[in-house]
Design a protein around this motif. Structure first.
Motif, PDB file in Angstrom:
ATOM      1  N   VAL A   1       0.837  -1.204   0.000  1.00 36.20           N
ATOM      2  CA  VAL A   1       0.000   0.000   0.000  1.00 36.20           C
ATOM      3  C   VAL A   1       0.873   1.255   0.000  1.00 36.20           C
ATOM      4  CG1 VAL A   1      -1.675   1.324   1.345  1.00 36.20           C
ATOM      5  CG2 VAL A   1      -2.000  -1.129   1.020  1.00 36.20           C
ATOM      6  N   VAL A   2       1.926   1.265   0.799  1.00 31.23           N
ATOM      7  CA  VAL A   2       2.824   2.425   0.844  1.00 31.23           C
ATOM      8  C   VAL A   2       3.494   2.623  -0.511  1.00 31.23           C
ATOM      9  CG1 VAL A   2       4.980   3.300   1.852  1.00 31.23           C
ATOM     10  CG2 VAL A   2       3.189   2.388   3.331  1.00 31.23           C
ATOM     11  N   ALA A   3       3.961   1.557  -1.124  1.00 29.11           N
ATOM     12  CA  ALA A   3       4.587   1.667  -2.448  1.00 29.11           C
ATOM     13  C   ALA A   3       3.594   2.217  -3.472  1.00 29.11           C
ATOM     14  CB  ALA A   3       5.113   0.307  -2.900  1.00 29.11           C
ATOM     15  N   GLY A   4       2.357   1.780  -3.405  1.00 25.31           N
ATOM     16  CA  GLY A   4       1.331   2.290  -4.320  1.00 25.31           C
ATOM     17  C   GLY A   4       1.053   3.767  -4.106  1.00 25.31           C
ATOM     18  N   VAL A   5       0.998   4.193  -2.858  1.00 26.01           N
ATOM     19  CA  VAL A   5       0.758   5.608  -2.555  1.00 26.01           C
ATOM     20  C   VAL A   5       1.929   6.462  -3.038  1.00 26.01           C
ATOM     21  CG1 VAL A   5       0.536   7.266  -0.656  1.00 26.01           C
ATOM     22  CG2 VAL A   5      -0.823   5.168  -0.646  1.00 26.01           C
ATOM     23  N   VAL A   6       3.155   5.988  -2.826  1.00 28.03           N
ATOM     24  CA  VAL A   6       4.330   6.725  -3.287  1.00 28.03           C
ATOM     25  C   VAL A   6       4.317   6.833  -4.808  1.00 28.03           C
ATOM     26  CG1 VAL A   6       6.858   6.649  -3.453  1.00 28.03           C
ATOM     27  CG2 VAL A   6       5.735   6.204  -1.270  1.00 28.03           C
ATOM     28  N   GLN A   7       4.006   5.730  -5.475  1.00 30.26           N
ATOM     29  CA  GLN A   7       3.938   5.738  -6.941  1.00 30.26           C
ATOM     30  C   GLN A   7       2.910   6.753  -7.434  1.00 30.26           C
ATOM     31  OE1 GLN A   7       5.307   4.781  -9.700  1.00 30.26           O
ATOM     32  NE2 GLN A   7       3.612   5.416 -10.978  1.00 30.26           N
ATOM     33  N   LEU A   8       1.738   6.747  -6.863  1.00 24.82           N
ATOM     34  CA  LEU A   8       0.692   7.688  -7.285  1.00 24.82           C
ATOM     35  C   LEU A   8       1.072   9.131  -6.984  1.00 24.82           C
ATOM     36  CD1 LEU A   8      -2.513   5.720  -6.276  1.00 24.82           C
ATOM     37  CD2 LEU A   8      -1.645   6.138  -8.576  1.00 24.82           C
ATOM     38  N   ALA A   9       1.728   9.358  -5.858  1.00 28.59           N
ATOM     39  CA  ALA A   9       2.158  10.714  -5.514  1.00 28.59           C
ATOM     40  C   ALA A   9       3.218  11.213  -6.496  1.00 28.59           C
ATOM     41  CB  ALA A   9       2.689  10.755  -4.091  1.00 28.59           C
ATOM     42  N   LEU A  10       4.184  10.364  -6.840  1.00 29.16           N
ATOM     43  CA  LEU A  10       5.204  10.754  -7.821  1.00 29.16           C
ATOM     44  C   LEU A  10       4.571  11.065  -9.172  1.00 29.16           C
ATOM     45  CD1 LEU A  10       8.130   8.249  -7.143  1.00 29.16           C
ATOM     46  CD2 LEU A  10       8.261  10.736  -7.081  1.00 29.16           C
TER      47      LEU A  10
END
Length: 80
Positions: A19-28
């Motif tokens: 979930v954290v990796a997905g949030v970081v990806q979407l934020a970038l």
């Protein structure tokens, strides 16, 4: 190759990481797309459409845009 696990079979720690990796990806990606929308074509290295498409390539696309896609103001040297 390791066997694939279902979401329900994963540990809580693994779920949080995903979930954290997905949030970081979407934020970038959101940051790259927002920056692209605010810049003129003269402020971008290469075609803007290509950078928009590249922003959809996991972490690498948005990071590449921020490193190589934006022109620096004036003639400032790139940091090393």
């Amino acid at each position: 190759m390791a066997a694939k696990k279902r979401w329900s079979e994963m540990s809580s720690r693994a779920k949080v990481r995903i979930v954290v990796a997905g949030v970081v990806q979407l934020a970038l990606q959101a940051a790259a797309l927002r920056d692209l929308s605010r810049r003129t074509p003269q402020e971008v290295n290469g075609p803007k459409r290509a950078w928009v498409a590249a922003s959809f390539l996991n972490f690498g696309g948005p990071i590449a845009y921020f490193v190589w896609g934006r022109k620096r103001a004036g003639n400032e040297p790139r940091p090393r």
